[in-house]
Design an enzyme around this catalytic site. Structure first.
Site, PDB file in Angstrom:
ATOM      1  N   GLU A 397      29.017  42.865  69.145  1.00 31.40           N
ATOM      2  CA  GLU A 397      28.128  42.558  68.018  1.00 31.40           C
ATOM      3  C   GLU A 397      28.891  42.154  66.764  1.00 31.40           C
ATOM      4  O   GLU A 397      28.479  41.255  66.031  1.00 31.40           O
ATOM      5  CB  GLU A 397      27.231  43.772  67.719  1.00 31.40           C
ATOM      6  CG  GLU A 397      26.120  44.002  68.737  1.00 31.40           C
ATOM      7  CD  GLU A 397      26.576  44.719  69.983  1.00 31.40           C
ATOM      8  OE1 GLU A 397      25.763  44.900  70.916  1.00 31.40           O
ATOM      9  OE2 GLU A 397      27.772  45.117  70.039  1.00 31.40           O
ATOM     10  N   GLN A 419      20.317  42.887  70.816  1.00 32.99           N
ATOM     11  CA  GLN A 419      19.459  43.214  71.958  1.00 32.99           C
ATOM     12  C   GLN A 419      18.479  44.330  71.588  1.00 32.99           C
ATOM     13  O   GLN A 419      17.310  44.309  71.977  1.00 32.99           O
ATOM     14  CB  GLN A 419      20.314  43.607  73.151  1.00 32.99           C
ATOM     15  CG  GLN A 419      19.597  43.494  74.473  1.00 32.99           C
ATOM     16  CD  GLN A 419      20.558  43.547  75.641  1.00 32.99           C
ATOM     17  OE1 GLN A 419      21.128  44.603  75.922  1.00 32.99           O
ATOM     18  NE2 GLN A 419      20.760  42.417  76.305  1.00 32.99           N
ATOM     19  N   PHE A 420      18.966  45.283  70.812  1.00 32.47           N
ATOM     20  CA  PHE A 420      18.144  46.302  70.177  1.00 32.47           C
ATOM     21  C   PHE A 420      18.701  46.496  68.771  1.00 32.47           C
ATOM     22  O   PHE A 420      19.916  46.426  68.573  1.00 32.47           O
ATOM     23  CB  PHE A 420      18.184  47.630  70.941  1.00 32.47           C
ATOM     24  CG  PHE A 420      17.564  47.567  72.315  1.00 32.47           C
ATOM     25  CD1 PHE A 420      16.224  47.869  72.493  1.00 32.47           C
ATOM     26  CD2 PHE A 420      18.311  47.186  73.413  1.00 32.47           C
ATOM     27  CE1 PHE A 420      15.641  47.797  73.754  1.00 32.47           C
ATOM     28  CE2 PHE A 420      17.746  47.112  74.671  1.00 32.47           C
ATOM     29  CZ  PHE A 420      16.401  47.413  74.845  1.00 32.47           C
ATOM     30  N   ASP A 422      19.214  49.030  67.185  1.00 32.36           N
ATOM     31  CA  ASP A 422      20.168  50.152  67.167  1.00 32.36           C
ATOM     32  C   ASP A 422      21.609  49.658  67.286  1.00 32.36           C
ATOM     33  O   ASP A 422      22.532  50.248  66.723  1.00 32.36           O
ATOM     34  CB  ASP A 422      19.872  51.109  68.322  1.00 32.36           C
ATOM     35  CG  ASP A 422      18.408  51.465  68.451  1.00 32.36           C
ATOM     36  OD1 ASP A 422      18.054  52.629  68.232  1.00 32.36           O
ATOM     37  OD2 ASP A 422      17.609  50.556  68.783  1.00 32.36           O
ATOM     38  N   PHE A 423      21.801  48.565  68.039  1.00 34.75           N
ATOM     39  CA  PHE A 423      23.155  48.097  68.322  1.00 34.75           C
ATOM     40  C   PHE A 423      23.814  47.399  67.136  1.00 34.75           C
ATOM     41  O   PHE A 423      24.995  47.061  67.198  1.00 34.75           O
ATOM     42  CB  PHE A 423      23.145  47.151  69.530  1.00 34.75           C
ATOM     43  CG  PHE A 423      22.658  47.789  70.812  1.00 34.75           C
ATOM     44  CD1 PHE A 423      22.516  49.166  70.919  1.00 34.75           C
ATOM     45  CD2 PHE A 423      22.331  47.005  71.901  1.00 34.75           C
ATOM     46  CE1 PHE A 423      22.062  49.751  72.089  1.00 34.75           C
ATOM     47  CE2 PHE A 423      21.876  47.583  73.088  1.00 34.75           C
ATOM     48  CZ  PHE A 423      21.742  48.965  73.178  1.00 34.75           C
ATOM     49  N   HIS A 464      17.584  53.281  71.459  1.00 34.81           N
ATOM     50  CA  HIS A 464      16.841  52.040  71.643  1.00 34.81           C
ATOM     51  C   HIS A 464      15.505  52.069  70.890  1.00 34.81           C
ATOM     52  O   HIS A 464      14.624  51.264  71.180  1.00 34.81           O
ATOM     53  CB  HIS A 464      16.562  51.778  73.128  1.00 34.81           C
ATOM     54  CG  HIS A 464      17.785  51.579  73.959  1.00 34.81           C
ATOM     55  ND1 HIS A 464      18.574  52.620  74.378  1.00 34.81           N
ATOM     56  CD2 HIS A 464      18.362  50.458  74.458  1.00 34.81           C
ATOM     57  CE1 HIS A 464      19.584  52.154  75.097  1.00 34.81           C
ATOM     58  NE2 HIS A 464      19.469  50.839  75.160  1.00 34.81           N
TER      59      HIS A 464
END
Length: 658
Positions: A397, A419-420, A422-423, A464
């Protein structure tokens, strides 16, 4: 030191000499000014001039270089007016950051130089983005980026090299191995013989170069740069050199054995090359004195200009206006055809139509190409737009956010899919320290949208399910958008991509396939900073956004006797305070519902704003309703307890009955 001049003529040899001498003489002057308190800090590159000068002279003037603290020779070889450098170091307006940053923390498009930030690592990924733009536009340009041996331990280094290798980007990764990361020797930094050995692990060509031999540096880099222009690929270069002064002047060099200092002093790149030029009768004493005198005169002349410049007079309006690049919103909405679609379809349509609007727009993310993304939002995009524009990325990321920044520097828009949401923590540094601050620091915008699939209610657990918008609304320089309906999602996404500033675009996963609405079929835009009034009433003002706005509407539908103004914020930065204040002054009561946990969330700031601006109109304390002060759990019964959804009705009655 042995020199092999090969095809270098007298003019080139003297140019190499002058370009090394110039930063050395500037540094010697700066060290005097530092002791006099006329500059605040200095990172010395004495003993390393051959690297900065050799690399810069080996590249074309229109090729980007991303230097570090000790690369004064990059700036002087590109012939930046010295008074501007001196003004930068003194915090004067004619510097490159208007007094907002110091040292070499700046860039300049005119000279194709992109300065570093103190976190060091992000510039490596930014170089990837600039190089990717060159490759996509078939410019056949090289990008050179510098780091120290200490910086090669950062994750950004490894991510950037991996991306460059996978995408075969024309980048020269230049590692100045000067023996110490501040006071920590290389023996405590890494456990391989040479940093160049790491190239093998990335499937990347690598070379070790004597960083104190200006001929070796220039000739080797020139040949490699020419090769990369014809055959784009990354190359890792390790320059063996030494730092003759402290990390910065206050650090000193007591931790360095004197014998080591003495040995490297004998390898001084400037003194050795000067002696060589005399030996082959290209330079004599008279020439040396004349060249030095001319440079010293230039330094003194430009110092006078910088010293005589008035100190910056602070103006709040100027400071605030420079946080974002000016954006003239264009309202586009000439479509009367409607189609009922899901929230997820609106996002997909918005992306597809923006790709059609902007021919060089790039989308990057994990699994977004043939697979269509984790939520299938980009399904079929590769067939229409190709893999150059719909780019699968490695799981990195940080490097991808940095690559997006580099694309912006090179004039290309991009959308990055987390992708989420959170990431984003794995890319947090470049978001809040690079994207957010670049325009304020040196007038370079970050034309980047980061899509953030977020939120709970889907039993996805602590990693997530977060709705982490509050991490970014407090960071000046970022815009934060959080739609709750398909119509808003599509129009606001188009505006986010049009906006030349960094935008965090939150998309609640729980809404993707559960919410439907009539949406214009063609391309349209919606303005930032304009909330939506979903219901009009007189008893209370309900303020929310994202999935929580639907929870509020469900509760109000079940209690029809309550007459409420319902405000969907839609964008959190900028925030539509005018609509909020107008409503609260009418109803006299306010409740704010958010999905995030309570402390430090959006509700806290909205509540404070209402108290500050509408206090005399209030008939009850402002009420905040939020989720529990725990990480979000996985099991449904625990998640239901956590979420603020089931707390809202009781809180609403409490405020109404106050």
């Amino acid at each position: 030191m042995t020199y092999t001049t090969k095809d270098l003529d007298t003019d080139k040899l003297l140019a190499l000499y002058r370009n090394m001498l110039r930063p050395r003489l500037i540094e010697e002057k700066m060290l005097i000014l530092l002791r006099q308190g006329k500059i605040s800090k200095w990172f010395s590159g004495i003993g390393q001039e051959a690297i900065a000068v050799g690399v810069t002279m080996a590249l074309h003037d229109d090729e980007y270089i991303l230097p570090m603290h000790r690369n004064l020779g990059v700036f002087t070889t590109r012939n930046i007016p010295l008074y501007r450098l001196f003004a930068q170091w003194q915090g004067k307006a004619s510097g490159f950051t208007k007094g907002r940053d110091r040292s070499f923390h700046f860039g300049t498009q005119h000279y194709k130089i992109v300065g570093m930030i103190s976190h060091l690592g992000p510039q490596l990924g930014v170089a990837d983005g600039i190089a990717l733009a060159s490759k996509l536009k078939h410019k056949n340009k090289v990008t050179a980026v510098f780091t120290g041996e200490g910086g090669t331990s950062e994750g950004d280094f490894h991510e950037a090299l991996n991306v460059a290798s996978v995408w075969q980007l024309p980048v020269l990764f230049c590692v100045e191995n000067n023996g110490y990361g501040l006071s920590t020797p290389t023996s405590e930094q890494y456990n391989c013989n040479d940093i160049a050995d790491r190239g093998l692990g990335y499937g990347m060509e690598s070379h070790i170069i004597d960083g104190n031999n200006i001929i070796d540096v220039y000739s080797t880099v020139r040949a490699l740069a020419e090769s990369i222009r014809n055959n784009p690929r990354p190359i890792l270069l390790e320059f063996k050199t030494f730092r003759m002064r402290g990390h910065e002047e206050a650090s000193g060099t007591k931790y360095v054995p004197q014998e080591l200092m003495d040995n490297w002093a004998m390898k001084d790149p400037l003194m050795n090359f000067q002696a060589y030029l005399k030996e082959i009768n290209i330079l004599n004493e008279e020439d040396e004195v004349s060249i030095k005198a001319a440079i010293v005169s230039e330094i003194n002349e430009h110092l006078d200009v910088a010293f005589n410049e008035e100190a910056i007079i602070p103006y709040k309006t100027i400071e605030l206006n420079d946080v974002f690049k000016k954006f003239e919103y264009q309202d586009i909405n000439n479509n009367s055809n409607l189609n009922e679609i899901r929230f997820i379809d609106a996002i997909s349509q918005g992306l597809r139509q923006s790709l059609e609007q902007h021919n060089d727009l790039i989308i990057m993310g994990q699994d977004i190409a043939e697979y269509g993304g984790a939520f299938k939002i980009t399904d079929g995009f590769v067939e229409q737009f190709g893999k150059d524009r719909i780019r699968n990325t490695p799981i990195c990321e940080s490097a991808i956010v940095e690559t997006a920044m580099g694309l912006s520097i090179a004039g290309i828009k991009s959308v990055v899919e987390m992708q989420f949401s959170d990431f984003v923590t794995s890319g947090f540094n470049p978001v809040v320290n690079y994207l957010a601050k670049s325009h304020y620091r040196w007038n370079q915008n970050a034309d980047v949208v980061i899509r953030m699939p977020c939120g709970g209610g889907v039993a996805a657990g602590p990693f997530h399910s977060q709705t982490n918008e509050a991490w970014f609304t407090k960071t000046p320089g970022l815009k934060v958008v959080y739609p709750a309906f398909p119509y808003d999602a599509k129009g606001l996404l188009a505006t986010a991509i049009n906006d030349p500033n960094p935008v965090l675009f939150f998309e609640h996963k729980g809404l993707y396939r559960s919410i439907r609405q009539d949406v214009p079929t063609d391309y349209y835009t919606l303005p930032f900073g304009k909330a939506s009034i979903l219901k009009a009433g007189h008893d209370i003002t309900v303020i929310s956004y994202g999935a929580a706005i639907h929870w509020a509407l469900e509760t109000l539908d079940a209690t029809p006797k309550v007459s409420a103004d319902v405000i969907d914020l839609r964008t959190l930065q900028p925030l539509d305070t005018e609509t909020i204040f107008k409503s609260v002054r009418k109803t006299g009561k306010a409740i704010i519902l958010q999905e995030d946990s309570l402390f430090g969330g959006i509700a806290s700031d909205v509540s404070a704003l209402i108290m500050e601006h509408c206090f005399e109109y209030l008939d009850a304390p402002v009420k905040r309703v939020a989720s529990m002060e725990t990480p979000i759990p996985f099991a449904k019964q625990l998640e239901d307890q956590y979420l603020s959804k089931n707390k809202f009705e009781d809180a609403l009655k409490e405020v109404l009955n106050y």
